[in-house]
Write an enzyme that holds these catalytic residues in place. Structure first.
Site, PDB file in Angstrom:
ATOM      1  N   GLU A 361       0.783  -1.223   0.122  1.00  0.00           N
ATOM      2  CA  GLU A 361       0.065  -0.075  -0.072  1.00  0.00           C
ATOM      3  C   GLU A 361       0.640   1.390   0.019  1.00  0.00           C
ATOM      4  O   GLU A 361       0.790   2.566   0.748  1.00  0.00           O
ATOM      5  CB  GLU A 361      -1.007  -0.143   0.913  1.00  0.00           C
ATOM      6  CG  GLU A 361      -1.771  -1.433   1.593  1.00  0.00           C
ATOM      7  CD  GLU A 361      -2.650  -1.254   2.290  1.00  0.00           C
ATOM      8  OE1 GLU A 361      -2.781  -0.495   3.602  1.00  0.00           O
ATOM      9  OE2 GLU A 361      -3.523  -2.164   2.839  1.00  0.00           O
ATOM     10  N   GLU A 463      -6.327 -10.312  -2.730  1.00  0.00           N
ATOM     11  CA  GLU A 463      -6.979 -10.150  -0.953  1.00  0.00           C
ATOM     12  C   GLU A 463      -8.587  -9.948  -1.644  1.00  0.00           C
ATOM     13  O   GLU A 463      -9.238  -9.737  -1.259  1.00  0.00           O
ATOM     14  CB  GLU A 463      -6.842  -8.810   0.085  1.00  0.00           C
ATOM     15  CG  GLU A 463      -4.967  -8.906  -0.206  1.00  0.00           C
ATOM     16  CD  GLU A 463      -4.516  -7.775   0.517  1.00  0.00           C
ATOM     17  OE1 GLU A 463      -5.005  -7.035   1.066  1.00  0.00           O
ATOM     18  OE2 GLU A 463      -3.235  -7.832   0.843  1.00  0.00           O
TER      19      GLU A 463
END
Length: 586
Positions: A361, A463
Site C-alpha cells: 500500500e 485479497e
C-alpha cells in the site's frame, strides 16, 4: 500468404468435438505476441471455441490499451460504438455559480439500458497544466456515477482513458462528462471517443472465449502396441489431478490443529497466503525479539499439502500497522532495523514463498520514504532480490480495480510509480491488486487490467472479498462477478480470497459458518472451482488409435485399457497454442 489448417477442440459436458479453421500461421503468432488481444483474434477464437458461436453476432471485446502520451490519438475502439459520428458538446466550466471561461467536453447519451455493460474509452488532451488527473463521470436522471474512468493526462499530447459503467436503472437522458480531479480549471479536449454496450450474455460469451483459449488446451492421446500399430477401441479414462491456475485463500493461525478447517481448505484450494502472521508487528513486536513459531507451523501445514504460498508482507507503509518501536526510530537506526527485517525474514524463508509483497500500500502511505528518503522503496526491492533471487517480488495495493475515485491509487498512478522504480533499477516482478470490493464495476475492472497489462508483469488479485455492508446474498452475486472477471482476463495469473476464518468470523466475507457449512459466497466458490476443472473423461480411441479432448491446464492421469492390457501414465498441460500430443504404448 500461405495458410495452415488448425484443429481446435472444445469440450462441453464431457464431449469433445473438432472444429477446423483455416488461418494464417504468421497472423496468429503476431497477435499472440502482442500485449493485448485485438478484434480479429477475438473473433477467431469466438468462432472456434464458443458454444454460442453459430448464432453470436454481438460485439467482441477489445483489450487494447495505451499508457504512453502520444502526439496524435489512435482510432476509436469499436469504431466509436454508439458515439460514432457523435461530436461532444462543450460545456462551460463552473465553480459555484461562476463561469470560469474554461470549457469541458461532454456527451449526451439517450436510452441507456439497465444491466448492460458499457465500455467507454477516449483520448484526452489538456492545456493549462503540466499534468492533471482527468475523471470521467456519468449523470443520469436518478444518480451520478462519480467515476467511470480516469487518466493521468499531460500537456501537449494525447492520453488514453478507458473505463465503463453498468446502470442500476434505465436512463432516457444522461450526460457523460470530464473534469479535473483536483477542481482546478484547465482546457480538456477529447478525440476518438467510444461507448460500446454489451448485454450480460454478450459479456459472458466474451469471458468464455478467453477461458477457452488461455486456461485450456487441446490434447491428442495416441495409443499403439509395442510394434507401433495403432489401437482402435482402446478404453481411455482421464482425470485432472491438479490445476495450473492458482486459486486460494488467506489462512490464519486458527487453522493450526483444526482438522475440519484443514480438510475443508485442502479439498478446495491450491494456494494460500498468511493473513497476518508474517507481518513485522507479528514476528518482531519488540525490537530484537523475533518469533516465527506460528508462521513456521502454518508453513508446515501448506508444505505438507503441496500448497503454494504467497509471502505477505515485508513492509507495510501504513504507520498504523508498523511496530510501535519502529515508529520511534529515525535515520541510521531505522535503516539498520529495515535491513535486519529483510535479512531475517528472507534468509529464514528463502525459496519457501512464491511471492513477497515487498511494499504494501505504498501509494497511500510513505512512512519509510519520509524517514529514509525517496530511494527507500528501491532499496527494499534490491535487498529482497539479493536475499531470495528466485522469489517474485510484488507491489500490493488497494483501490486500483475496486474504484477509480481514489486519487491516490488510479491505474495510471500505479503504472507511473512502477515505471519510475524500474528506471531506478528496481527488481519487481508482479502487481498485486487487493480487490476489496463493495459493488464491482466490471467494465472499469477490465479496463484497469487492460492498462496494467501494458507493463507485461504478472497480475494477481491478492485479497478478494466483498464488503459485509451489502449482505450475504449480494456478496455471493458480486463475488461471482469478480472471480469470473479475474479468471477470464489473459493477464491475471492467480486469485487469492481474503477469507481467513476466525471464531468471530472473517475480515469482511466468510465462505462458511463456524461448522464449515457453506454460506452463499462459499457456494459460488465451490461451483466455480468445479466449473474450472476438467471432470473425469471416458472415451475410446478412433480408427487412428487417437483420442482428443480439450482440458484445463494442469496435471493429468490417464488410464488406457485394451483387451487384458492396461497402462497408467501422467502428463502436464501447460499454456501453448499448439495441441499437446501424448503417446502411450500397450
Amino acid at each position: 500468404m500461405k495458410s495452415s489448417l488448425y484443429e481446435l477442440w472444445h469440450l462441453f459436458n464431457g464431449n469433445a468435438f473438432p472444429i477446423l479453421v483455416s488461418v494464417s500461421h504468421s497472423n496468429i503468432r503476431n497477435m499472440k505476441d502482442s500485449p493485448v488481444f485485438g478484434g480479429f483474434w477475438t473473433l477467431f477464437f469466438l468462432l472456434c471455441c464458443c458454444s454460442l458461436a453459430a448464432s453470436y453476432d454481438g460485439p467482441l471485446y477489445d483489450f487494447t490499451a495505451y499508457t504512453e502520451c502520444k502526439a496524435q490519438p489512435e482510432g476509436a475502439l469499436y469504431q466509436g460504438g454508439i458515439l460514432k459520428d457523435e461530436p461532444p458538446i462543450m460545456r462551460p466550466s463552473i465553480i459555484g455559480e461562476t463561469a470560469t471561461g474554461f470549457y469541458t467536453p461532454a456527451f449526451v447519451l439517450q436510452n441507456l439500458t439497465m444491466g448492460n455493460v458499457y465500455c467507454f474509452s477516449t483520448w484526452i488532451k489538456i492545456q493549462g497544466s503540466n499534468s492533471a488527473l482527468i475523471r470521467a463521470s456519468l449523470k443520469t436522471e436518478n444518480r451520478t456515477y462519480d467515476c467511470i474512468g480516469t487518466v493521468l493526462a499531460k500537456d501537449g499530447c494525447w492520453s488514453f482513458l478507458k473505463g465503463g459503467f453498468v446502470l442500476d436503472s434505465p436512463s432516457s437522458l444522461s450526460l457523460l462528462l470530464f473534469q479535473n480531479s483536483d477542481g482546478k480549471d484547465i482546457d480538456i479536449a477529447v478525440a476518438s471517443s467510444s461507448l460500446q454496450p454489451f448485454t450480460d450474455e454478450e459479456w459472458r460469451i466474451n469471458q468464455q472465449y478467453i477461458i477457452n483459449t488461455q486456461r485450456k488446451r487441446a490434447v491428442m492421446i495416441h495409443v499403439s502396441d509395442q510394434q507401433g500399430n495403432r489401437l482402435q477401441g482402446a478404453a481411455i479414462t482421464i482425470d485432472q489431478v491438479s490445476k495450473d491456475f492458482p486459486i486460494g485463500s488467506a489462512i490464519s493461525h486458527t487453522i493450526l490443529g483444526n482438522l475440519p478447517y484443514q480438510k475443508w481448505f485442502v479439498e478446495r484450494f491450491n494456494a494460500a497466503v498468511f493473513e497476518n502472521e508474517l507481518k513485522w508487528y507479528a514476528t518482531e513486536p519488540d525490537q530484537g525479539k523475533t518469533d516465527y513459531t506460528t508462521a513456521d507451523h502454518m508453513l508446515e501445514f501448506v508444505r505438507a499439502h503441496q500448497i503454494i504460498t504467497r509471502g505477505h508482507n515485508i513492509f507495510w507503509e501504513d504507520p498504523k500497522y508498523t511496530p510501535a518501536w519502529v515508529r520511534n526510530l529515525t535515520g541510521p537506526e531505522l535503516q539498520s532495523a529495515v535491513n535486519s527485517r529483510i535479512q531475517s525474514l528472507m534468509s529464514k524463508y528463502k525459496e519457501e514463498f512464491i511471492h513477497w509483497d515487498v511494499s504494501n500500500e505504498m501509494l497511500h502511505w510513505d512512512f519509510y520514504e519520509q524517514r529514509l528518503g525517496p530511494d527507500a522503496t528501491l532499496h527494499f526491492y534490491e535487498t529482497a532480490h539479493q536475499a531470495d533471487p528466485l522469489a517474485t517480488l510484488f507491489m500490493n495495493e488497494f483501490n486500483v480495480v475496486e474504484t477509480c475515485s481514489d486519487v491516490k491509487s488510479t491505474v495510471d498512478t500505479l503504472i507511473e510509480r512502477i515505471r519510475d522504480l524500474e528506471r531506478g533499477g528496481m527488481y519487481m516482478d508482479g502487481v498485486g491488486l487487493e480487490s476489496h470490493f463493495t459493488v464491482p464495476n466490471l467494465p472499469l475492472m477490465r479496463a484497469v487490467l487492460d492498462k496494467l497489462a501494458t507493463l507485461r508483469l504478472p497480475i494477481w488479485l491478492t485479497e478478494v472479498d466483498i464488503s459485509s455492508k451489502v449482505g450475504k446474498e449480494l456478496q455471493a452475486v458480486f463475488l461471482e462477478q469478480v472471480l469470473r472477471e479475474g479468471f477470464s482476463h489473459p493477464w491475471v495469473n492467480g486469485i487469492m480470497l481474503w477469507t481467513a476464518l476466525h471464531p468471530k468470523g472473517c475480515y469482511e466475507m466468510c465462505l462458511t459458518d463456524a461448522n464449515f457449512k457453506n454460506l452463499p459466497a462459499g457456494d459460488v466458490v465451490d461451483n466455480l472451482l468445479k466449473e474450472w476443472e476438467t471432470g473425469e473423461i471416458k472415451g475410446m480411441t478412433d480408427e487412428y488409435g487417437s483420442y482428443s479432448f480439450y482440458g484445463f491446464l494442469g496435471e493429468y492421469k490417464v488410464n488406457v485399457g485394451y483387451g487384458n492390457r492396461t497402462v497408467e501414465s501422467t502428463f502436464s498441460l501447460s499454456r501453448s497454442d499448439e495441441t499437446k500430443h501424448f503417446s502411450i504404448h500397450l
